[in-house]
Scaffold this motif. Structure first.
Motif, PDB file in Angstrom:
ATOM      1  N   HIS A   1       0.861  -1.182   0.000  1.00 46.34           N
ATOM      2  CA  HIS A   1       0.000   0.000   0.000  1.00 46.34           C
ATOM      3  C   HIS A   1       0.895   1.229   0.000  1.00 46.34           C
ATOM      4  O   HIS A   1       2.096   1.135   0.285  1.00 46.34           O
ATOM      5  CB  HIS A   1      -0.890   0.050   1.250  1.00 46.34           C
ATOM      6  N   VAL A   2       0.296   2.389  -0.266  1.00 42.16           N
ATOM      7  CA  VAL A   2       1.011   3.675  -0.162  1.00 42.16           C
ATOM      8  C   VAL A   2       0.066   4.713   0.430  1.00 42.16           C
ATOM      9  O   VAL A   2      -1.151   4.506   0.505  1.00 42.16           O
ATOM     10  CB  VAL A   2       1.528   4.171  -1.531  1.00 42.16           C
ATOM     11  N   VAL A   3       0.649   5.830   0.833  1.00 42.72           N
ATOM     12  CA  VAL A   3      -0.142   7.005   1.207  1.00 42.72           C
ATOM     13  C   VAL A   3      -0.194   7.912  -0.018  1.00 42.72           C
ATOM     14  O   VAL A   3       0.851   8.330  -0.533  1.00 42.72           O
ATOM     15  CB  VAL A   3       0.471   7.736   2.411  1.00 42.72           C
ATOM     16  N   TYR A   4      -1.396   8.186  -0.484  1.00 45.51           N
ATOM     17  CA  TYR A   4      -1.597   8.994  -1.693  1.00 45.51           C
ATOM     18  C   TYR A   4      -2.559  10.129  -1.372  1.00 45.51           C
ATOM     19  O   TYR A   4      -3.632   9.896  -0.798  1.00 45.51           O
ATOM     20  CB  TYR A   4      -2.152   8.116  -2.816  1.00 45.51           C
ATOM     21  N   GLU A   5      -2.161  11.338  -1.708  1.00 45.32           N
ATOM     22  CA  GLU A   5      -2.965  12.527  -1.432  1.00 45.32           C
ATOM     23  C   GLU A   5      -3.371  12.595   0.038  1.00 45.32           C
ATOM     24  O   GLU A   5      -4.517  12.910   0.392  1.00 45.32           O
ATOM     25  CB  GLU A   5      -4.187  12.584  -2.351  1.00 45.32           C
ATOM     26  N   GLY A   6      -2.415  12.243   0.906  1.00 43.77           N
ATOM     27  CA  GLY A   6      -2.596  12.436   2.336  1.00 43.77           C
ATOM     28  C   GLY A   6      -3.258  11.319   3.107  1.00 43.77           C
ATOM     29  O   GLY A   6      -3.424  11.418   4.331  1.00 43.77           O
ATOM     30  N   LYS A   7      -3.648  10.227   2.447  1.00 43.69           N
ATOM     31  CA  LYS A   7      -4.292   9.139   3.183  1.00 43.69           C
ATOM     32  C   LYS A   7      -3.877   7.783   2.613  1.00 43.69           C
ATOM     33  O   LYS A   7      -3.472   7.685   1.444  1.00 43.69           O
ATOM     34  CB  LYS A   7      -5.810   9.281   3.151  1.00 43.69           C
ATOM     35  N   LEU A   8      -3.962   6.758   3.466  1.00 49.09           N
ATOM     36  CA  LEU A   8      -3.615   5.406   3.032  1.00 49.09           C
ATOM     37  C   LEU A   8      -4.551   4.987   1.909  1.00 49.09           C
ATOM     38  O   LEU A   8      -5.775   5.031   2.053  1.00 49.09           O
ATOM     39  CB  LEU A   8      -3.730   4.429   4.200  1.00 49.09           C
TER      40      LEU A   8
END
Length: 286
Positions: free
Chosen positions: A159-166
């Protein structure tokens, strides 16, 4: 005071000039253009370095993926891994798609490959594992019917954090344009440990995200000990994909940023390199 200011300005100018004179980017060629030295092959259903059908090979100075020996693809996904792991770096490939898929290649895999970063070591993959647990920089060629971006993000076991959220989606599209035909395209990835990853196509930034970590699915056949969900990925392997469409790589190169971006790094060198918009300084200490 005016004289002192002029002297300080002159010293600053000389210092800046010296920096520019010594500035350089030392790209390491991961592919030597001659053979697959320094690379390991893992194809689903086969052991480490069983390069079924000579899938990964060198032709005319290029690293290529070919399927001449495949009567049916049979989900024999393959990856070729560079021998070393990396943590802070820029990696770039120049690639193009050619020819047609072999029988059995899935529709989504047409003109599809990828650069896997922060991946597990090749030797830890299960014999029947389909993809390494990793962050995939998805490379797609246009199909001459509508838009199809490249340098997207896919997440086998991550997973990644994208645009401030997981973000737990398997794939996130970039903002790149579509590249149809057999044209060469340069894809570059800036990887800064477990903090930031950026994707570039032909020098243009097309995607950014943070905090790569283990989690989620879309990977099978793995050893559970290799998938501690929630663990941040600060380093790992780099590999290139075989997903059923012939693809060629004429360049695979890396600019190692560990010495100037990682505070724990040792044996620093004393020169400056520009990584994205950041002046990267080697301190010269041992």
């Amino acid at each position: 005071m005016k004289t002192l200011f002029s002297l300080l300005l002159s010293l600053f100018s000389l210092f800046a000039l010296a920096q520019n004179k010594n500035s350089k980017e030392e790209w390491q060629q991961l592919f030597n253009g001659k053979d697959l030295s320094g690379w390991d092959v893992k194809i689903r259903g086969y052991g480490l370095n069983e390069n079924f059908g000579n899938t990964f090979r060198v032709e005319d100075g290029k690293m290529v993926v070919r399927y001449n020996a495949y009567d049916d693809f049979k989900q024999r996904y393959g990856h070729i891994f560079y021998k070393n792991d990396f943590s802070y770096y820029r990696v770039a490939v120049e690639y193009r798609f050619v020819g047609e898929q072999p029988k059995g290649g899935e529709g989504w895999a047409q003109r599809n490959s990828g650069i896997m970063v922060h991946g597990q070591p090749a030797a830890t993959m299960g014999k029947d594992q389909d993809f390494p647990i990793s962050i995939e920089v998805q490379l797609l060629g246009g199909l001459n019917k509508g838009e199809r971006s490249t340098c997207n993000l896919c997440t086998p076991g991550t997973h990644v954090v994208y645009e401030g959220k997981l973000d737990t989606r398997h794939c996130i599209n970039s903002t790149s344009k579509t590249y149809n035909g057999d044209q060469w395209v340069r894809a570059e990835v800036l990887v800064l440990g477990d903090s930031l990853i950026r994707h570039y196509i032909n020098g243009e930034q097309v995607l950014e995200y943070q905090k790569p970590q283990i989690g989620g699915g879309v990977v099978s056949g793995f050893d559970p000990s290799q998938k501690p969900d929630g663990k941040l990925l600060a380093e790992g392997s780099i590999s290139l994909q075989s997903e059923s469409h012939p693809v060629e790589f004429r360049k695979v190169e890396l600019l190692n940023l560990k010495g100037c971006m990682d505070p724990k790094a040792t044996n620093f060198k004393s020169y400056y390199i520009k990584a994205d918009n950041t002046l990267c300084t080697y301190a010269g200490r041992k």
